[in-house]
Design a protein around this motif. Structure first.
Motif, PDB file in Angstrom:
ATOM      1  N   VAL A   1       0.775  -1.110  -0.023  1.00 17.50           N
ATOM      2  CA  VAL A   1       0.159   0.276  -0.029  1.00 17.50           C
ATOM      3  C   VAL A   1       0.692   1.443  -0.166  1.00 17.50           C
ATOM      4  CG1 VAL A   1      -1.674   1.306   1.251  1.00 17.50           C
ATOM      5  CG2 VAL A   1      -2.171  -1.010   0.987  1.00 17.50           C
ATOM      6  N   LYS A   2       1.965   1.340   0.804  1.00 15.04           N
ATOM      7  CA  LYS A   2       2.907   2.312   0.707  1.00 15.04           C
ATOM      8  C   LYS A   2       3.532   2.436  -0.458  1.00 15.04           C
ATOM      9  CE  LYS A   2       3.927   2.224   5.776  1.00 15.04           C
ATOM     10  NZ  LYS A   2       4.586   1.699   6.794  1.00 15.04           N
ATOM     11  N   ALA A   3       3.634   1.590  -1.484  1.00 13.11           N
ATOM     12  CA  ALA A   3       4.120   1.646  -2.587  1.00 13.11           C
ATOM     13  C   ALA A   3       3.529   2.180  -3.839  1.00 13.11           C
ATOM     14  CB  ALA A   3       4.943   0.350  -3.000  1.00 13.11           C
ATOM     15  N   GLY A   4       1.933   2.111  -3.345  1.00 12.33           N
ATOM     16  CA  GLY A   4       0.933   2.746  -4.203  1.00 12.33           C
ATOM     17  C   GLY A   4      -0.249   1.855  -4.775  1.00 12.33           C
ATOM     18  N   ALA A   5      -0.094   0.617  -3.988  1.00  9.63           N
ATOM     19  CA  ALA A   5      -1.363  -0.277  -4.451  1.00  9.63           C
ATOM     20  C   ALA A   5      -2.692   0.441  -3.782  1.00  9.63           C
ATOM     21  CB  ALA A   5      -0.951  -1.712  -3.812  1.00  9.63           C
ATOM     22  N   SER A   6      -3.635   0.161  -4.737  1.00 10.68           N
ATOM     23  CA  SER A   6      -4.976   0.655  -4.328  1.00 10.68           C
ATOM     24  C   SER A   6      -5.626  -0.505  -3.382  1.00 10.68           C
ATOM     25  CB  SER A   6      -5.875   0.697  -5.648  1.00 10.68           C
ATOM     26  OG  SER A   6      -5.284   1.590  -6.219  1.00 10.68           O
ATOM     27  N   GLY A   7      -5.119  -1.774  -3.761  1.00 10.12           N
ATOM     28  CA  GLY A   7      -6.093  -2.949  -2.735  1.00 10.12           C
ATOM     29  C   GLY A   7      -5.099  -4.305  -2.606  1.00 10.12           C
ATOM     30  N   TYR A   8      -5.768  -4.949  -1.906  1.00  5.89           N
ATOM     31  CA  TYR A   8      -4.745  -6.276  -1.636  1.00  5.89           C
ATOM     32  C   TYR A   8      -5.762  -7.569  -1.432  1.00  5.89           C
ATOM     33  CZ  TYR A   8      -0.470  -8.733   0.178  1.00  5.89           C
ATOM     34  OH  TYR A   8       0.376  -9.700   0.459  1.00  5.89           O
ATOM     35  N   LEU A   9      -5.434  -8.338  -2.251  1.00  6.21           N
ATOM     36  CA  LEU A   9      -6.388  -9.762  -2.102  1.00  6.21           C
ATOM     37  C   LEU A   9      -5.466 -10.669  -2.087  1.00  6.21           C
ATOM     38  CD1 LEU A   9      -9.550  -9.649  -2.679  1.00  6.21           C
ATOM     39  CD2 LEU A   9      -9.084 -10.387  -4.950  1.00  6.21           C
ATOM     40  N   VAL A  10      -5.715 -11.818  -1.156  1.00  6.39           N
ATOM     41  CA  VAL A  10      -4.982 -12.851  -1.064  1.00  6.39           C
ATOM     42  C   VAL A  10      -5.649 -14.016  -2.392  1.00  6.39           C
ATOM     43  CG1 VAL A  10      -4.481 -12.722   1.125  1.00  6.39           C
ATOM     44  CG2 VAL A  10      -6.643 -13.796   0.761  1.00  6.39           C
ATOM     45  N   LYS A  11      -4.569 -14.947  -2.582  1.00  7.17           N
ATOM     46  CA  LYS A  11      -4.833 -15.740  -3.607  1.00  7.17           C
ATOM     47  C   LYS A  11      -5.990 -17.059  -3.376  1.00  7.17           C
ATOM     48  CE  LYS A  11      -0.683 -15.452  -6.435  1.00  7.17           C
ATOM     49  NZ  LYS A  11       0.308 -16.049  -7.114  1.00  7.17           N
ATOM     50  N   SER A  12      -6.525 -16.888  -1.999  1.00 10.42           N
ATOM     51  CA  SER A  12      -7.490 -17.856  -1.676  1.00 10.42           C
ATOM     52  C   SER A  12      -8.892 -17.347  -2.020  1.00 10.42           C
ATOM     53  CB  SER A  12      -7.343 -18.101  -0.269  1.00 10.42           C
ATOM     54  OG  SER A  12      -7.473 -16.728   0.601  1.00 10.42           O
TER      55      SER A  12
END
Length: 219
Positions: free
Chosen positions: A98-109
């Motif tokens: 997120v600090k790098a600029g990602a708008s979101g984060y989803l796990v592969k499950s």
């Protein structure tokens, strides 16, 4: 199928079968899958050319890092949003992305339907996180907000922009905000874009952080 007409996507993953499978699933749901990439350097190079709306980014790309690619892509292509899709749910990985600029984060499950919904929401600027991770990110922003800041005074926002910003910080989508404030969806989006420009921010995650830092997430 035309679940996501007009939304262009690039898939970055170092495992060919997973990468191709995700790309195929997204294409079947109407996304314009413009490219795939196996590593960070290829991801940045290809993104510059195809300029997708959303980059679906793995973090562990063999000898390279998806975080580095995320940072470069969001810096060079502010209209391109990065949604991390990673096997890791480690808090440090989430915050670093997120600090790098990602708008979101989803796990592969995540299920296929969750992935499709997440990419569509990311494309329109909504922050999207696997359950439990959004609270982590907002908690970190609150911690950072406690640090002293002697920077310049923030730009002035209109009363309506402040209302919209406060609801963004609460995690509401543009349509939910429109319903609550009795506005059109387009008007809400215009306020969001105007606020982003004034504050020189890139996405709703950064807006939420700004709101928390200035106490706007509380009534």
């Amino acid at each position: 199928m035309t679940d996501a007409p007009g939304v262009s996507v690039m898939v970055v993953d170092d495992h060919p079968m997973w990468r191709d499978g995700v790309a195929r699933d997204l294409a079947e749901h109407g996304f314009d899958v413009r490219a795939t990439a196996p590593d960070a350097s290829a991801a940045v190079r290809i993104a510059r050319t195809v300029r997708p709306d959303v980059v679906l980014m793995d973090l562990n790309l063999g000898e390279t890092s998806g975080v580095d690619a995320t940072r470069e892509i969001t810096a060079e292509l502010p209209s391109t949003k990065v949604l991390v899709l990673s096997a890791s749910g480690e808090h440090s990985d989430v915050l670093e992305a997120v600090k790098a600029g990602a708008s979101g984060y989803l796990v592969k499950s995540a299920s296929a339907s969750e992935l499709v919904d997440a990419v569509k929401r990311t494309a329109v600027g909504d922050p999207v996180f696997t359950a439990g991770l959004a609270g982590l990110v907002l908690g970190e922003y609150r911690r950072m907000a406690d640090a002293p800041d002697d920077g310049p005074a923030p730009p002035r926002l209109t009363e309506r922009e402040t209302d919209v910003l406060r609801l963004v910080a609460k995690g509401m989508t543009a349509r939910q905000i429109a319903e609550k404030l009795v506005l059109s969806h387009r008007t809400v989006e215009n306020h969001v874009q105007s606020t982003l420009r004034k504050l020189q921010l890139h996405n709703r995650v950064e807006l939420a952080r700004y709101a928390i830092e200035h106490g706007l997430d509380e009534e």
